[in-house]
Each structure stands twice: as structure tokens, then as C-alpha cells.
Design a protein around this motif. Structure first.
Motif, PDB file in Angstrom:
ATOM      1  N   GLN A   1     -18.603  64.055  -4.466  1.00 41.70           N
ATOM      2  CA  GLN A   1     -18.306  62.792  -5.134  1.00 41.70           C
ATOM      3  C   GLN A   1     -16.800  62.499  -5.112  1.00 41.70           C
ATOM      4  O   GLN A   1     -15.989  63.414  -5.018  1.00 41.70           O
ATOM      5  CB  GLN A   1     -18.767  62.853  -6.595  1.00 41.70           C
ATOM      6  CG  GLN A   1     -20.244  63.128  -6.762  1.00 41.70           C
ATOM      7  CD  GLN A   1     -21.116  61.923  -6.451  1.00 41.70           C
ATOM      8  OE1 GLN A   1     -20.628  60.793  -6.346  1.00 41.70           O
ATOM      9  NE2 GLN A   1     -22.400  62.175  -6.287  1.00 41.70           N
ATOM     10  N   LEU A   2     -16.465  61.234  -5.246  1.00 43.90           N
ATOM     11  CA  LEU A   2     -15.061  60.851  -5.329  1.00 43.90           C
ATOM     12  C   LEU A   2     -14.530  61.191  -6.711  1.00 43.90           C
ATOM     13  O   LEU A   2     -15.189  60.930  -7.721  1.00 43.90           O
ATOM     14  CB  LEU A   2     -14.909  59.347  -5.083  1.00 43.90           C
ATOM     15  CG  LEU A   2     -15.369  58.849  -3.716  1.00 43.90           C
ATOM     16  CD1 LEU A   2     -15.186  57.333  -3.634  1.00 43.90           C
ATOM     17  CD2 LEU A   2     -14.585  59.533  -2.606  1.00 43.90           C
ATOM     18  N   CYS A   3     -13.347  61.762  -6.749  1.00 43.32           N
ATOM     19  CA  CYS A   3     -12.772  62.148  -8.032  1.00 43.32           C
ATOM     20  C   CYS A   3     -11.254  62.219  -7.908  1.00 43.32           C
ATOM     21  O   CYS A   3     -10.722  63.022  -7.150  1.00 43.32           O
ATOM     22  CB  CYS A   3     -13.334  63.501  -8.469  1.00 43.32           C
ATOM     23  SG  CYS A   3     -12.479  64.195  -9.880  1.00 43.32           S
ATOM     24  N   ASN A   4     -10.579  61.360  -8.653  1.00 42.97           N
ATOM     25  CA  ASN A   4      -9.112  61.317  -8.613  1.00 42.97           C
ATOM     26  C   ASN A   4      -8.461  62.573  -9.169  1.00 42.97           C
ATOM     27  O   ASN A   4      -7.318  62.892  -8.833  1.00 42.97           O
ATOM     28  CB  ASN A   4      -8.606  60.127  -9.430  1.00 42.97           C
ATOM     29  CG  ASN A   4      -8.841  58.805  -8.718  1.00 42.97           C
ATOM     30  OD1 ASN A   4      -8.706  58.724  -7.496  1.00 42.97           O
ATOM     31  ND2 ASN A   4      -9.209  57.790  -9.478  1.00 42.97           N
ATOM     32  N   LYS A   5      -9.172  63.246 -10.038  1.00 44.92           N
ATOM     33  CA  LYS A   5      -8.612  64.464 -10.629  1.00 44.92           C
ATOM     34  C   LYS A   5      -8.655  65.606  -9.614  1.00 44.92           C
ATOM     35  O   LYS A   5      -7.717  66.382  -9.488  1.00 44.92           O
ATOM     36  CB  LYS A   5      -9.419  64.830 -11.892  1.00 44.92           C
ATOM     37  CG  LYS A   5      -8.725  65.836 -12.791  1.00 44.92           C
ATOM     38  CD  LYS A   5      -9.625  66.265 -13.922  1.00 44.92           C
ATOM     39  CE  LYS A   5      -9.475  65.485 -15.196  1.00 44.92           C
ATOM     40  NZ  LYS A   5      -8.133  65.482 -15.773  1.00 44.92           N
ATOM     41  N   ARG A   6      -9.757  65.663  -8.865  1.00 42.43           N
ATOM     42  CA  ARG A   6      -9.924  66.727  -7.873  1.00 42.43           C
ATOM     43  C   ARG A   6      -9.154  66.409  -6.600  1.00 42.43           C
ATOM     44  O   ARG A   6      -8.460  67.264  -6.041  1.00 42.43           O
ATOM     45  CB  ARG A   6     -11.423  66.913  -7.592  1.00 42.43           C
ATOM     46  CG  ARG A   6     -11.777  68.048  -6.692  1.00 42.43           C
ATOM     47  CD  ARG A   6     -13.252  68.451  -6.741  1.00 42.43           C
ATOM     48  NE  ARG A   6     -14.210  67.434  -7.091  1.00 42.43           N
ATOM     49  CZ  ARG A   6     -14.617  66.445  -6.283  1.00 42.43           C
ATOM     50  NH1 ARG A   6     -14.132  66.337  -5.066  1.00 42.43           N
ATOM     51  NH2 ARG A   6     -15.520  65.570  -6.701  1.00 42.43           N
TER      52      ARG A   6
ATOM     53  N   GLY B   1     -10.507  58.079  -5.723  1.00 44.04           N
ATOM     54  CA  GLY B   1     -11.420  57.196  -6.458  1.00 44.04           C
ATOM     55  C   GLY B   1     -12.103  57.951  -7.587  1.00 44.04           C
ATOM     56  O   GLY B   1     -11.917  59.159  -7.726  1.00 44.04           O
ATOM     57  N   CYS B   2     -12.866  57.228  -8.385  1.00 49.70           N
ATOM     58  CA  CYS B   2     -13.556  57.858  -9.515  1.00 49.70           C
ATOM     59  C   CYS B   2     -15.010  57.429  -9.523  1.00 49.70           C
ATOM     60  O   CYS B   2     -15.322  56.265  -9.752  1.00 49.70           O
ATOM     61  CB  CYS B   2     -12.890  57.459 -10.826  1.00 49.70           C
ATOM     62  SG  CYS B   2     -13.865  57.923 -12.273  1.00 49.70           S
ATOM     63  N   ALA B   3     -15.896  58.391  -9.239  1.00 53.73           N
ATOM     64  CA  ALA B   3     -17.327  58.081  -9.183  1.00 53.73           C
ATOM     65  C   ALA B   3     -17.938  57.945 -10.573  1.00 53.73           C
ATOM     66  O   ALA B   3     -19.020  57.399 -10.730  1.00 53.73           O
ATOM     67  CB  ALA B   3     -18.053  59.175  -8.396  1.00 53.73           C
ATOM     68  N   ALA B   4     -17.221  58.423 -11.580  1.00 55.77           N
ATOM     69  CA  ALA B   4     -17.815  58.470 -12.926  1.00 55.77           C
ATOM     70  C   ALA B   4     -17.861  57.108 -13.596  1.00 55.77           C
ATOM     71  O   ALA B   4     -18.779  56.812 -14.350  1.00 55.77           O
ATOM     72  CB  ALA B   4     -17.027  59.438 -13.799  1.00 55.77           C
ATOM     73  N   ILE B   5     -16.859  56.273 -13.319  1.00 57.18           N
ATOM     74  CA  ILE B   5     -16.734  55.020 -14.067  1.00 57.18           C
ATOM     75  C   ILE B   5     -17.981  54.157 -13.899  1.00 57.18           C
ATOM     76  O   ILE B   5     -18.487  53.597 -14.867  1.00 57.18           O
ATOM     77  CB  ILE B   5     -15.433  54.281 -13.661  1.00 57.18           C
ATOM     78  CG1 ILE B   5     -14.236  55.095 -14.186  1.00 57.18           C
ATOM     79  CG2 ILE B   5     -15.413  52.850 -14.206  1.00 57.18           C
ATOM     80  CD1 ILE B   5     -12.880  54.611 -13.731  1.00 57.18           C
TER      81      ILE B   5
ATOM     82  N   ARG C   1     -15.232  68.885 -17.858  1.00 60.21           N
ATOM     83  CA  ARG C   1     -16.609  69.136 -17.425  1.00 60.21           C
ATOM     84  C   ARG C   1     -17.233  67.866 -16.866  1.00 60.21           C
ATOM     85  O   ARG C   1     -18.459  67.764 -16.789  1.00 60.21           O
ATOM     86  CB  ARG C   1     -17.422  69.669 -18.607  1.00 60.21           C
ATOM     87  CG  ARG C   1     -16.959  71.035 -19.083  1.00 60.21           C
ATOM     88  CD  ARG C   1     -17.503  72.150 -18.209  1.00 60.21           C
ATOM     89  NE  ARG C   1     -16.728  73.381 -18.339  1.00 60.21           N
ATOM     90  CZ  ARG C   1     -17.089  74.544 -17.805  1.00 60.21           C
ATOM     91  NH1 ARG C   1     -18.208  74.638 -17.135  1.00 60.21           N
ATOM     92  NH2 ARG C   1     -16.328  75.603 -17.936  1.00 60.21           N
ATOM     93  N   CYS C   2     -16.436  66.902 -16.476  1.00 57.29           N
ATOM     94  CA  CYS C   2     -16.971  65.689 -15.844  1.00 57.29           C
ATOM     95  C   CYS C   2     -17.857  66.124 -14.668  1.00 57.29           C
ATOM     96  O   CYS C   2     -17.408  66.861 -13.797  1.00 57.29           O
ATOM     97  CB  CYS C   2     -15.838  64.802 -15.334  1.00 57.29           C
ATOM     98  SG  CYS C   2     -16.442  63.452 -14.300  1.00 57.29           S
ATOM     99  N   PRO C   3     -19.122  65.680 -14.637  1.00 56.60           N
ATOM    100  CA  PRO C   3     -20.032  66.151 -13.580  1.00 56.60           C
ATOM    101  C   PRO C   3     -19.565  65.774 -12.169  1.00 56.60           C
ATOM    102  O   PRO C   3     -19.885  66.463 -11.203  1.00 56.60           O
ATOM    103  CB  PRO C   3     -21.371  65.476 -13.915  1.00 56.60           C
ATOM    104  CG  PRO C   3     -21.051  64.372 -14.868  1.00 56.60           C
ATOM    105  CD  PRO C   3     -19.794  64.774 -15.588  1.00 56.60           C
TER     106      PRO C   3
ATOM    107  N   ASN D   1      -8.204  53.471 -15.742  1.00 49.87           N
ATOM    108  CA  ASN D   1      -9.118  53.032 -14.683  1.00 49.87           C
ATOM    109  C   ASN D   1      -9.113  54.002 -13.505  1.00 49.87           C
ATOM    110  O   ASN D   1      -9.827  53.811 -12.538  1.00 49.87           O
ATOM    111  CB  ASN D   1      -8.821  51.589 -14.242  1.00 49.87           C
ATOM    112  CG  ASN D   1      -7.394  51.464 -13.749  1.00 49.87           C
ATOM    113  OD1 ASN D   1      -6.696  52.477 -13.583  1.00 49.87           O
ATOM    114  ND2 ASN D   1      -6.942  50.244 -13.518  1.00 49.87           N
ATOM    115  N   ALA D   2      -8.340  55.094 -13.615  1.00 47.41           N
ATOM    116  CA  ALA D   2      -8.381  56.126 -12.580  1.00 47.41           C
ATOM    117  C   ALA D   2      -9.249  57.307 -13.010  1.00 47.41           C
ATOM    118  O   ALA D   2      -9.724  58.073 -12.166  1.00 47.41           O
ATOM    119  CB  ALA D   2      -6.981  56.624 -12.266  1.00 47.41           C
ATOM    120  N   CYS D   3      -9.461  57.489 -14.313  1.00 48.22           N
ATOM    121  CA  CYS D   3     -10.203  58.673 -14.790  1.00 48.22           C
ATOM    122  C   CYS D   3     -10.653  58.483 -16.233  1.00 48.22           C
ATOM    123  O   CYS D   3      -9.855  58.086 -17.078  1.00 48.22           O
ATOM    124  CB  CYS D   3      -9.318  59.920 -14.682  1.00 48.22           C
ATOM    125  SG  CYS D   3     -10.112  61.431 -15.265  1.00 48.22           S
ATOM    126  N   ILE D   4     -11.921  58.782 -16.496  1.00 55.81           N
ATOM    127  CA  ILE D   4     -12.433  58.683 -17.869  1.00 55.81           C
ATOM    128  C   ILE D   4     -12.931  60.038 -18.377  1.00 55.81           C
ATOM    129  O   ILE D   4     -13.765  60.111 -19.284  1.00 55.81           O
ATOM    130  CB  ILE D   4     -13.548  57.615 -17.980  1.00 55.81           C
ATOM    131  CG1 ILE D   4     -14.717  57.940 -17.037  1.00 55.81           C
ATOM    132  CG2 ILE D   4     -12.993  56.227 -17.690  1.00 55.81           C
ATOM    133  CD1 ILE D   4     -15.962  57.084 -17.300  1.00 55.81           C
TER     134      ILE D   4
END
Ligand SMILES: Cc1cc2nc3c(=O)[nH]c(=O)nc-3n(C[C@H](O)[C@H](O)[C@H](O)COP(=O)(O)OP(=O)(O)OC[C@H]3O[C@@H](n4cnc5c(N)ncnc54)[C@H](O)[C@@H]3O)c2cc1C
Ligand code: SF4
Lengths: 214, 316
Positions: B127-132, B137-141, B118-120, B155-158
Motif C-alpha cells: 500500500q501507499l504510505c507516506n510514513k513508510r 501517498g496515503c492509502a489510509a485517508i 499500527r496503521c494497517p 493530509n499526508a498522514c492520519i
């Protein structure tokens, strides 16, 4: 509003017609070559499903993407069921499938082959209200009314779930039969959001029906 | 939603075979997570295999005294099952703390295990998202990370694994059973079922392509006091900030898995010998190596205090 009159254009059709006109205008500004090459690049995928809605057998051939909610509202004109968030978060689309409540927005119509579906229209009629509908009227269980069909379908199912002995997050014991206390009703109704905040009246309406059933 | 073709299958092997035939195809169980993501075009399978009517909807006692839960058993039926309520109360409690009555009626055991984060930023396709989108990139960090993970992240996903049921199953030492298109079966213990993100956060489990979950096996009950304590922003109908699934025995020993803090239900068996010494010692060991962000370091204290509350409740 009389929605059954086929010769009148509903607001929704009006919007659809306007969109088509605007699109046609935009396309006519293009060169002939471009205009004729514009077409659906992804073919629509259609499929067949049959189920029963409010006691009547229905058979539909439609876009595979159609949710149960859209099938009910747009194909079968059971517009009592409402579209709120369309993501399973608000509960406005709650209907009963084989007697159990679900969010009709997070279900493909195709998943319901052979199912028996009950919407708010199938629970009661203006002349012969379902006891839960009557209790909502009596206790002012709504203000704007948009979430109400979902609330009522959910409320009916909640009392059945309690009767069937299904525990909830607030049940003190997993082994004793749950009782329809105010806390139980509130917890079990948390999947139905009411932005007018009629929650306490909804719980009172439900309590009354639960007591009468007991 | 992108268009897709659709088929219904009748048996588990047929389902796996159908998936093998069409690259990118997805199984549809309850649909409460997959359809949600398809509407946002985060998932866009070209083909849907509806497994809703393949059976696998039974809960059966095994000869060894355990419980075999069919992949298609819905969350309501599982939570309300008499043996689950009596012997695996932790599982009932975790299920009942999740989602809503409507969703639990539809959600299945396998679908629940495989629900996505459920990462927003995963949900916001701007947004940038390595999972998607792997490698984007990862906008959450550097973003709003209050709800996100503090341990097991990279450092790729939290992102966290968001579910409740699997946290209880982890404490219960559950095993996931599967079948593939050739009919070959596997039993995957839940402790290694979910991958940590590393540089490939889009790969979330060790399931192979086209592998179908058929059941979850629980070993014989272990007794003890069962507690699922979920801390969230609302009293109901919200995902966990932190959740603690615990089985505590009379002598103070026990098992504890924690949800809401990591890419998988977080359990460190080696820390459990510290449970009799109290929450502080246990939590310190459980969370060794944690790398919280400024916004979610509160979860370190929250885990310890939630464990303390659970131990306290178990002693009364
Ligand atoms: C508003 C909302 C609130 C929620 N709150 C919570 C909460 O508080 N706690 C919580 O835990 N969950 C929560 N959920 C998530 C919910 O639990 C999941 O959506 C549900 O469990 C998914 O089950 P499903 O059967 O509908 O899965 P589906 O959507 O059908 O499938 C999910 C995934 O699993 C795959 N899959 C399904 N079955 C199999 C199988 N047998 N083998 C292999 N792959 C399979 C599908 O291909 C898909 O990728 C919430 C959901 C919503 C919409
Ligand atoms: S934390 Fe993971 S899911 Fe969230 S934006 Fe970063 S890569 Fe995507």
C-alpha cells in the motif's frame, strides 16, 4: 517420530532439498555467462553467541538475523517451542529467559549472550512431568496441542509473577498482593492464543497448580 | 529480513558513537517493535547496535522528589515498582493495559516511547504510505480508517501514536533525557517530543540522528486519583481505540491526556480548567480542530464518554 536418527531425511530437509533442485534446474537453462554471475550480492553476516539452554551451555555462530526461536528450533533442535505468527501476537514461541517469559520470535538469538533459557523440554520430561504439564493433561488444557508448549511456559511464569506481587490490568488494587483468581489468570494469559479454545481448561489447570503451591 | 551487521556496546555514549559511525544504524533495545518491522522489511537497518547490556536499567528517586526511570527498564518492572504503584499509579495502569505479559517483560521504556504506528497501511508494504515511503501517498485517508487519528493529523498522514505508556507519561509531565555521540545531554519535555506529521510523517520525534534516550524523568508526585481507561475491541491484548489517562483532584481539577486519537498523546492544558464543568465542555475544547474521517468520527463521542466515565469513577 524419531527425530534423532541422523540418516533419515526429515520432511523439512526434504522440502529444502527439493527447492535446491528446482533452483538448479532453473539456472541451468541460462547462458553460462549469466549462470556464473549469479551469486549472493549481500554477504551473509555471521556472529557468535553463547547461552545456556535447559541446563546445557551452547555456543553458536550464525546469521545475525536468527531469532532466539529459530536458534532453538533449527540450530539446537529444541522443536518443542513452536512458531505460530512469528510476530509476537500468538505466544506459541513463549520461553523462559532468566526465569521470565518472553516471545522468542521477537528476540535475536544474539541478544541472549550469557542468558539462561528454559524451553518446554527443560520444564519436565514424559516420565517426570512438571506440575503444570501434569495439570494440563488432567484438565484437557489443549486440543491440537500446537500452542501448548507456549501456554505451559507462560502459565508457569504467570504463577511466579503473581507470587512476586506483579499487578495486572484486572487487579483491583495496585498496592495489595494479587491473588490467582480466574479473572487474573485469564488476563495474564491473554498473550497466548489457542485456536481450539481450550482457555477455560487452561485456567482450571493453572488454578489447581496455584492452589497446590499456596 | 535484510542482512545487517551487529555490535554490542557497553555504555550510552559508546552506543551513540557507534550510531554516528554507521549511517542508518538502529539501536536494538527489547526488539519487540524493531524486529517485527524488520521481518516485514518496513525497517531495514544495515547495522544493529544492541544496547540491551548498557545498564540504564534502574529506577531511582531524585533529590527533588521525582523519579528517574532508566531507558532500559522493562515495562513489567516499571509497572510493578513500589514507588510507581504508590505515587504514579496512572503509569502502572497504562503499562498493564498494554501488550501482553511476555512483551512487557521484554519491552523497554525508551523502545516503548519510540514504538511506531499500527496503521494497517503502514504495515502492508503493498500500500501507499507516506510514513513508510516519504512522498508516496496515503492509502489510509480514503481507506479503512476506523482505528486512525481524528486530530493533529494532516493530509499526508492520519496515523495515531499507538502506545499506552506515553499517554500516562504525558499526563505526568515527563521529560525524556538523551545523550549524543559527543556526550552532550538534552532534556526534552514530552509535550514537544513527538512531532505532528505535517508533510513529513516519517519524522516522528524531535530526537536527532544518533541521539540515545537514557532516561525518563517524572516530576514529584501530584497526588489525586489516577485512572487509565482504555477502550479497545477486546478486553485484553489490543491497541486502544481511545484511552484516557487522568489525574483528578478532590476539588475536581485535574489533568487528562488522551491516546488513540492523534499522532501523539493528546493533551490540551488549556482545556483542563473545564474539567469541573464536566466531560462535554472539556472534550469539546480538547477536540477543537478535529478532522475525523467518516469511519472514525465515532471517536469524538467516544472520547467524551470515556472522559465522562473517568470523571464519574474519580468521584466515587
Ligand atoms: C502483539 C503486540 C501487541 C502490542 N500491544 C501494545 C499495546 O497494547 N500497547 C502498547 O503501548 N504497546 C503495545 N505493543 C508495542 C510494545 O509496547 C513495543 O513493541 C515495545 O514497547 C517496544 O519496546 P522495545 O524495547 O522492544 O523496543 P525496540 O523494538 O527495541 O525499539 C523500538 C524503537 O526504539 C528505538 N530505541 C530503543 N531504545 C532506544 C534508546 N534508548 N534511544 C533511542 N532509540 C531507542 C529503536 O531503535 C527502535 O527504533 C505491542 C506489541 C506487539 C508485538
Ligand atoms: S495514515 Fe500515515 S501511516 Fe497510515 S498509510 Fe497514511 S501515511 Fe501511512
Amino acid at each position: 517420530m524419531d527425530e534423532s536418527n541422523e540418516s533419515t531425511i526429515t520432511r523439512r530437509e526434504m522440502i529444502a532439498a527439493t527447492t535446491t533442485a528446482v533452483t538448479a534446474l532453473a539456472f541451468s537453462g541460462m547462458t553460462g555467462v549469466q549462470a556464473t554471475s549469479i551469486q549472493h550480492t549481500v554477504p551473509l553476516s555471521l556472529a557468535q553467541v553463547s547461552f545456556t539452554v535447559n541446563g546445557r551451555a551452547q555456543s553458536l555462530n550464525m546469521d545475525t538475523r536468527t531469532t532466539l526461536l529459530d536458534a532453538l528450533r533449527e540450530h539446537l533442535q529444541f522443536t518443542g517451542t513452536k512458531k505460530g505468527c512469528d510476530h509476537g501476537q500468538c505466544g506459541a514461541c513463549t520461553v523462559l529467559v532468566n526465569g521470565r517469559r518472553i516471545n522468542s520470535c521477537l528476540s535475536l538469538a544474539l541478544q541472549h549472550q550469557g542468558d539462561t533459557i528454559t524451553t518446554i523440554e527443560g520444564l519436565g520430561t514424559p516420565d517426570k512431568l512438571h506440575p503444570m504439564q501434569a495439570a494440563f493433561v488432567k484438565h484437557d488444557g489443549y486440543q491440537c496441542g500446537y500452542c501448548t508448549p507456549g501456554q505451559i511456559c507462560s502459565a508457569v511464569a504467570v504463577l511466579n509473577e503473581i507470587k512476586a506481587g506483579i499487578p495486572s490490568h484486572v487487579s483491583a488494587s495496585l498496592l495489595e498482593k494479587p491473588v490467582a483468581t480466574n479473572m487474573e489468570l485469564r488476563e495474564r494469559m491473554s498473550g497466548n492464543i489457542c485456536r481450539c479454545g481450550a482457555y477455560s481448561n487452561i485456567a482450571e489447570a493453572m488454578s489447581e497448580v496455584a492452589q497446590k503451591q499456596a | 529480513m535484510k542482512t545487517f551487521t551487529y555490535e554490542r556496546v557497553n555504555t550510552p555514549v559508546e552506543a551513540a558513537a557507534a550510531a554516528a559511525r554507521t549511517p542508518g544504524a538502529k539501536f536494538l533495545a527489547g526488539g519487540t517493535n524493531l524486529l517485527d518491522l524488520m521481518k516485514l522489511e518496513i525497517e531495514a537497518p544495515p547495522h544493529i547496535i544492541d544496547i540491551g547490556k548498557i545498564g540504564l536499567d534502574k529506577i531511582e528517586s531524585t533529590p527533588a522528589g521525582g523519579l528517574l526511570i532508566g531507558a532500559l527498564v522493562n515495562n513489567t518492572d516499571l509497572a510493578a515498582h513500589s514507588i510507581v504503584r504508590r505515587d504514579y499509579g496512572l503509569l502502572s495502569r497504562a503499562l498493564l493495559a498494554g501488550a501482553s505479559g511476555q512483551l512487557r517483560n521484554k519491552a523497554t521504556t525508551a523502545g516503548n516511547l519510540l514504538q511506531r504506528t499500527r496503521c494497517p497501511y503502514f504495515y502492508d508494504t503493498n500500500q501507499l504510505c507516506n510514513k513508510r515511503v516519504p512522498g508516496s501517498g496515503c492509502a489510509a485517508i480514503a481507506g479503512f480508517s476506523r482505528q486512525l487519528g481524528i486530530i493533529g493529523t494532516s493530509n499526508a498522514c492520519i496515523a495515531t501514536y499507538p502506545g499506552d505508556m506515553a499517554v500516562a507519561m504525558r499526563a505526568l509531565d515527563a521529560t525524556v533525557e538523551t545523550v549524543n555521540a559527543k556526550g552532550a545531554k538534552r532534556a526534552l519535555s514530552l509535550d514537544r517530543f513527538y512531532r505532528l506529521p505535517g508533510q513529513t510523517p516519517h519524522l516522528e520525534t524531535i530526537l536527532e540522528k544518533n541521539e540515545l534516550i537514557t532516561a525518563v524523568l517524572l516530576p514529584p508526585p501530584v497526588g489525586g486519583v489516577h485512572i487509565y481507561h482504555k477502550v479497545r475491541d477486546r478486553a485484553s491484548y489490543a491497541f486502544a481505540l481511545v484511552s484516557v489517562a487522568a489525574i483528578i483532584q478532590k476539588n475536581g481539577s485535574g489533568r487528562v491526556a488522551v491516546g488513540g486519537i492523534a499522532p501523539r498523546p493528546w493533551r490540551v492544558e488549556g482545556a483542563e480548567s473545564l474539567l469541573p464543568s464536566g466531560a462535554k465542555a472539556f472534550a469539546a475544547q480538547l477536540l477543537t480542530g478535529a478532522r475525523p474521517t467518516k469511519e472514525n468520527e465515532y471517536k469524538l463521542a467516544l472520547v467524551e464518554r470515556t472522559v465522562a466515565a473517568v470523571l464519574n469513577e474519580a468521584n466515587h
